[in-house]
Enzyme design. Structure first.
Site, PDB file in Angstrom:
ATOM      1  N   CYS B  33       0.842  -1.157   0.082  1.00  0.00           N
ATOM      2  CA  CYS B  33       0.241   0.094   0.058  1.00  0.00           C
ATOM      3  C   CYS B  33       0.959   1.282   0.045  1.00  0.00           C
ATOM      4  O   CYS B  33       0.408   2.365  -0.595  1.00  0.00           O
ATOM      5  CB  CYS B  33      -0.951   0.044   1.087  1.00  0.00           C
ATOM      6  SG  CYS B  33      -1.868  -1.492   1.403  1.00  0.00           S
ATOM      7  N   ASP B 439     -18.707  -3.034  32.476  1.00  0.00           N
ATOM      8  CA  ASP B 439     -20.054  -2.145  31.771  1.00  0.00           C
ATOM      9  C   ASP B 439     -20.723  -3.235  31.081  1.00  0.00           C
ATOM     10  O   ASP B 439     -20.148  -4.123  30.616  1.00  0.00           O
ATOM     11  CB  ASP B 439     -19.484  -1.179  31.293  1.00  0.00           C
ATOM     12  CG  ASP B 439     -20.620  -0.201  30.616  1.00  0.00           C
ATOM     13  OD1 ASP B 439     -21.844  -0.050  31.248  1.00  0.00           O
ATOM     14  OD2 ASP B 439     -20.620   0.072  29.301  1.00  0.00           O
TER      15      ASP B 439
END
Lengths: 51, 755
Positions: B33, B439
């Protein structure tokens, strides 16, 4: 032993040269992207495609 | 998106008139890339320079020419499959880069000096004691050493001298004080020895000492810098660009920092709200689970107070941004956050605790040595030499390397496992945790709702539904689209608030509300479902389907909790969601300790209570409402889907859809702490043997230097063992860092199914 008078400065000069080269490359940002540098070597972008 | 981007604010102008722009690149997966991006941009008019930083996954653009069009560069990269996320280099990161360069410069100079002086010293050592070196040559060697060592130490010693000076001025002793004292005394003594034609000088020891210590310090820095760079990228990837409406109706995309109170921003369906504010126009439903923990959607209309981080479901909203210094939720949370962060900064790192004991002991040992030899009738000169020997041999080389080396290796291993560390002492605190508080919303459950009855739906129906869903930005449609991740979107028209429709094989296919597809009756039959399930209807001729969409547990939540329990952790769930919703999750995961409906401050209170019991709590959570809790827990981890504020508060973040990185992190942290302690023990053992020898005055400089380097190499090699991540329970997905994607792999278990 007079040979030392040449060899010691010579050794130091070579070392200083390497140090200067390192500091220059550090300053020009060549240590910013070590991962990329490893891959860039393999790129053929300097080879002309259409001859 | 077609709105123009407000680039001006993010372009920096160099002194030489060049414009510079930096962005994090999303979608860069391999080394190829680099070339693709750089060459893809090379022929843009006006662009001087495009350089990809592969390590940080960033792109820097430089130009002087006014012809250069940044938007064109964005567009070209977007077509190539890369997304740019512009960001501003935080002041702290810039300072970090500067410091690490400075340390590297010091290291280079100290290393150069040490090597050259060692060359000369070896000559002296070999020649002495019956060798063929004559005093004049020895003096020459010592003189040359002095010429190299003095300027080199003056420069390379700065990091230690500065810190030691600051500590002394504040009336404290830190590790840098004996280092500075040892180096300065050794240098002064060596100069004296050289001038008086003595046999020994200690320039080599002083410079070696500096280079090893600088190496440790540089490693320490390099680790933090790398994780911070990646964290900054991730923040940029998630940074919501706000779409600002100007009074004449024009839309500009601007980074959040440039949005001021009083601005009007536009939020389309499917986007997260970037700001706190009041709805000016439009009506919609908001999923505020990230903010409050409550999973039920809230209907909002003009005049309603809304918070950043909420997900907009149905309609486009324009929001008037509120004053930042008002009593907004964010401000409340930030205040709590600040308090909690201050409380935690008192944590003392392992290495610091050791050095706090160590520094006075070293000084004492040196002082006692000098006094002892003077009492035995030695001259001041000889007594001082022995004392310097003690200072040098006890040099905390190994000590200084022991912890940073392990940290670097461990953080590398964690990085490969998809976990990023935010703070340097996180490893130590993670290793101490004995209680884990989760949580619920977005942590135990997947952050986005999912289709839970996919198995009951015909494959062909699913194919068409997923392609239709791709054409919509509605969050529920996203859940359907996720069932066929690689399907191409259909050319569909969107009927606002109802659904999407497109022609498939000559028949209209519809996806959306039950009445949009004529499935009211079937939907009503589902009737008794609970409030958390949403229905998406589908009709294609006679083929119909109802998709049940709801919050689901993360795919490996059950196993992860079981494994954590097996390791002896106490588990607890604290959630802001309704009690019934939390109860169901707790039952599915077999967690006995849970509470629901908590406000942020109540969570913090519960954590404080746990702390008062002497527990060390690891908090795992995301969401704005968790930020204070994350900061006030002993240590915290956050999934990458979390909003930015949480990332800033958490000690570590993990990538991907699975919860397993939590286990990996804890295992690796415990292993690393064991290695750090081993390393510290090794250097203490080394000192126990070396110090008496030095105090007795038996050590020659050669042995001292060799012992010093030997101990440093030993701890470095030992630290490398941290790189072997505990793979016993490692899963294939955690091995490679998956791209931060909203969509996970595999079929998530339904909550009921797990009961």
């Amino acid at each position: 032993m007079t040979v030392l008078l040449f060899l010691i400065p010579l050794a130091l000069l070579l070392g200083l040269g390497a140090l200067a080269a390192f500091l220059w490359s550090l300053k020009s940002g060549q240590f910013e992207d070590l991962d990329g540098a490893a891959h860039r070597v393999l790129m053929d972008d300097d080879v002309e495609k259409d001859k | 998106m077609t709105a123009a981007f407000d680039f001006g604010s993010l372009v920096t102008h160099g002194k030489d008139g060049a414009c510079r722009f930096e962005a994090a690149v999303d979608g860069m997966t391999c080394a190829a890339c680099i070339g693709e991006i750089e060459q893809g941009l090379a022929d843009l008019p006006g662009l001087d320079h495009a350089r990809v930083n592969y390590a940080d996954r960033r792109l820097a653009l430089e130009w002087r020419d006014a012809r250069f069009d940044l938007a064109a560069a964005f567009e070209r990269l977007r077509r190539m499959g890369y997304t740019l996320h512009p960001f501003e280099l935080a002041e702290s990161e810039r300072a970090e880069i500067e410091t690490s360069r400075w340390l590297l410069r010091c290291l280079a100079i100290a290393g150069f000096a040490a090597m050259n002086i060692m060359l000369l010293s070896v000559g002296v050592w070999v020649g002495e004691g019956g060798g063929d070196i004559d005093p004049a040559t020895r003096d020459l060697f010592h003189g040359v050493s002095a010429l190299i060592a003095l300027p080199a130490a003056a420069f390379a010693g700065q990091p230690f001298f500065k810190s030691a000076f600051a500590a002394l001025r504040a009336g404290r002793l830190n590790m840098d004080v004996p280092i500075s004292l040892g180096v300065l005394l050794a240098l002064a003594m060596s100069v004296y020895e050289t001038l008086t034609h003595a046999e020994h000088a200690y320039f080599d020891s002083a410079t070696m000492l500096l280079s090893f210590l600088l190496l440790g310090r540089f490693l320490d820095h390099a680790m933090r810098r790398k994780t911070r760079a990646v964290a900054a990228n991730l923040a940029a990837l998630r940074a919501p660009l706000a779409c600002r409406l100007s009074p004449d109706g024009g839309e500009t995309l601007a980074p959040l920092a440039k949005i001021a109170p009083g601005d009007i921003v536009l939020v389309r369906p499917g986007e997260r709200l970037p700001v706190d504010g009041v709805v000016a126009t439009g009506a919609s439903q908001l999923d505020e689970s990230l903010v409050t923990g409550e999973t039920r959607r809230r209907a909002v209309a003009a005049g309603a107070q809304v918070y950043a981080g909420s997900l907009n479901y149905d309609g486009a909203l324009t929001i008037r941004v509120e004053a930042a210094n008002g009593a907004t939720l964010l401000d409340d949370i930030e205040r709590l956050l600040e308090k909690a962060t201050n409380a935690r900064s008192r944590y003392v790192r392992l290495a610091d605790r050791v050095s706090r004991l160590y520094a006075p002991m070293v000084h004492l040992a040196a002082l006692v040595t000098a006094l002892f030899w003077m009492w035995r009738g030695a001259s001041l000169h000889d007594a001082l030499i022995t004392a310097i020997c003690v200072l040098i041999i006890t040099c905390p080389c190994a000590l200084a390397l022991a912890v940073p080396a392990v940290q670097v290796v461990a953080s590398g291993a964690l990085f490969r496992a998809g976990v990023l560390l935010n703070s340097a002492d996180a490893i130590e605190r993670l290793a101490e945790a004995d209680t884990i508080v989760f949580d619920k919303t977005g942590t135990l459950t997947a952050p986005e709702p999912r289709v839970v009855n996919a198995a009951e739906i015909d494959a062909k129906v699913m194919d068409i539904a997923a392609r239709l869903a791709r054409a919509s930005s509605h969050p529920l449609a996203r859940a359907v689209a996720q069932q066929r991740p690689h399907a191409a979107a259909l050319e569909a028209r969107e009927d606002h608030g109802l659904g999407v429709a497109a022609m498939v094989e000559g028949v209209e296919a519809r996806l959306g509300a039950a009445r949009f597809c004529g499935l009211e009756r079937q939907a009503a039959e589902f009737g008794a479902f609970d409030a958390e399930v949403s229905l998406v209807a589908f009709r294609h001729g006679d083929a119909t389907a109802l998709f049940k969409v709801r919050q689901t547990l993360r795919s490996d939540a059950v196993e992860t909790i079981a494994e954590l329990k097996a390791r002896g952790f106490a588990i607890e769930i604290l959630s802001g969601d309704r009690v019934e919703a939390v109860e169901r999750v707790a039952a599915a995961l077999r967690v006995e300790q849970w509470s629901g409906g908590l406000k942020p401050a109540e969570k913090v209170a519960r954590l404080d209570a746990l702390r008062a019991e002497g527990r060390k709590v690891l908090m795992v959570g995301d969401g704005l409402n968790d930020a204070p809790a994350l900061a006030s827990a002993h240590v915290s981890i956050s999934p990458i889907d979390a909003t930015q504020i949480t990332q800033a508060a958490a000690d570590a973040v993990f990538l991907g859809e699975r919860l397993a990185p939590v286990v990996t992190t804890l295992d690796l942290a415990r292993k690393s702490r064991a290695l750090m302690r081993e390393n510290l023990a090794l250097s203490v053992i080394y000192n126990v043997f070396a110090v008496p020898l030095a105090m007795a005055g038996w050590l020659t400089p050669l042995i001292a230097a060799a012992a010093m380097s030997g101990s440093s190499i030993l701890v470095t090699l030992n630290a490398l063992r941290a790189g072997r991540a505990p793979t016993a329970k490692a899963d294939p997905h955690a091995a490679a860092p998956p791209p931060p994607s909203l969509y996970g792999r595999g079929e998530p278990p339904e909550l009921e199914a797990a009961e």
